[in-house]
Design an enzyme around this catalytic site. Structure first.
Site, PDB file in Angstrom:
ATOM      1  N   SER A 160       0.862  -1.191   0.000  1.00 43.61           N
ATOM      2  CA  SER A 160       0.000   0.000   0.000  1.00 43.61           C
ATOM      3  C   SER A 160       0.891   1.231   0.000  1.00 43.61           C
ATOM      4  CB  SER A 160      -0.855   0.009   1.273  1.00 43.61           C
ATOM      5  OG  SER A 160      -1.425   1.287   1.491  1.00 43.61           O
ATOM      6  N   TYR A 173      -2.712  -0.937  10.363  1.00 42.89           N
ATOM      7  CA  TYR A 173      -2.620  -1.158   8.912  1.00 42.89           C
ATOM      8  C   TYR A 173      -1.281  -0.651   8.371  1.00 42.89           C
ATOM      9  CZ  TYR A 173      -4.072  -1.126   3.997  1.00 42.89           C
ATOM     10  OH  TYR A 173      -4.154  -1.348   2.643  1.00 42.89           O
TER      11      TYR A 173
HETATM   12  C1  BGC Z   1      -6.230   1.455   1.808  1.00 47.75           C
HETATM   13  C2  BGC Z   1      -7.402   2.279   1.319  1.00 47.75           C
HETATM   14  C3  BGC Z   1      -6.978   3.708   1.072  1.00 47.75           C
HETATM   15  C4  BGC Z   1      -5.704   3.779   0.251  1.00 47.75           C
HETATM   16  C5  BGC Z   1      -5.159   5.211   0.132  1.00 47.75           C
HETATM   17  C6  BGC Z   1      -5.088   1.605   0.857  1.00 47.75           C
HETATM   18  O1  BGC Z   1      -4.004   0.816   1.223  1.00 47.75           O
HETATM   19  O2  BGC Z   1      -6.618   0.090   1.922  1.00 47.75           O
HETATM   20  O3  BGC Z   1      -8.451   2.237   2.274  1.00 47.75           O
HETATM   21  O4  BGC Z   1      -8.006   4.406   0.388  1.00 47.75           O
HETATM   22  O5  BGC Z   1      -4.705   2.972   0.818  1.00 47.75           O
HETATM   23  O6  BGC Z   1      -5.150   5.882   1.349  1.00 47.75           O
END
Ligand code: BGC
Length: 275
Positions: A160, A173
């Protein structure tokens, strides 16, 4: 534009087997379909409801390609091993792992429970470890097959932008994704000698269920778009195109790197109008 029409589809993964975790929806689903379009047989990993996974399988079979849905919690070593065994029994081997399954459990820090912390780390980080370990074992066992790929296997971690961008109220996260970045890089360093190619993709805001609560309202979408210089939310196919390329021999000299597919989200858009 129809979802897949931007993809080239030129048989770049012909005769290979791809296992995609979390493939019954969102980014994983798009990657599974795109890999089949390039000639791969696909293992569609899912958890919970079987129906959406079966629909992905049916769609792939409709393309005259092979696919198999296998349920497994990626954070459960026993289930992960069972999934790899079943896939290898069915297809002979695995050439490509896309470790994509991921979850969010967002909470202000003082309210975050140990369970919120643990389950996100378990799926996003430990899941990546368990699946890539099984993949490495299979790739090392089989080695390079001439004519199929230049490598003994490819691993792609779907990370991410939050492996780089701190994210308040999403500490579990972002910690999991930061961990995944160094897992990917350290593993890449370790297994290059076995001709196993390892990379990551860092998607930005992609239109899937995980962030639907944000893009589904006009205000939410606006707030999201302020963070994306390219001016649109990403689509799963944007990530799928990158995954196919990273899985193919076209990217043979790309190893241990992260490809950001984020419309420029990591460019500090807040500074666009000066500091
Ligand atoms: C998340 C999303 C988010 C995106 C940008 C991703 O890794 O799961 O919820 O919109 O990152 O912030």
């Amino acid at each position: 534009m129809p979802e897949a029409s931007r993809l080239a589809c030129s048989g770049r993964l012909k005769g290979q087997v791809a296992l995609v975790t979390g493939a019954s929806s969102g980014i994983g689903r798009a990657i599974a379909l795109a890999m089949a379009d390039e000639g791969a047989s696909v293992v569609v990993n899912y958890i919970g409801n079987r129906e959406p996974a079966q629909e992905v399988v049916a769609e792939i079979q409709g393309k005259k390609m092979s696919a198999l849905a296998i349920e497994a919690d990626v954070s459960d070593q026993h289930r992960v091993r069972g999934m790899f065994d079943q896939a290898i029994r069915e297809f002979g081997t695995i050439d490509i792992l896309v470790s994509n399954a991921g979850i969010e459990a967002d909470r202000p820090y003082s309210e975050m429970t140990l369970a919120d912390w643990q389950k996100v780390l378990d799926v996003n980080l430990t899941g990546g470890f368990l699946c890539s370990q099984e993949a490495v074992r299979e790739f090392r066992r089989r080695g390079i097959v001439a004519g199929r790929s230049l490598t003994a296997g490819k691993i792609i971690f779907i990370s991410s932008v939050h492996q780089e961008i701190p994210w308040a109220r999403h500490t579990n996260y972002s910690a999991s994704k930061g961990g995944l970045k160094l897992l990917m890089e350290s593993l890449a360093q370790e297994v290059a000698a076995y001709r196993i190619r390892v990379n990551g993709i860092a998607p930005g805001a992609i239109r899937t269920n995980i962030n639907k609560k944000v893009w589904d309202t006009p205000e939410g979408l606006q707030s999201m778009l302020r963070l994306i210089p390219w001016g649109r939310i990403g689509e799963p196919v944007d990530v799928a195109a990158a995954a196919v390329w990273l899985a193919s021999d076209e990217s043979d000299y790309v190893h241990g790197t992260t490809l950001f597919v984020d419309g420029g989200m990591t460019l500090y858009p807040g500074f666009a109008a000066g500091g």
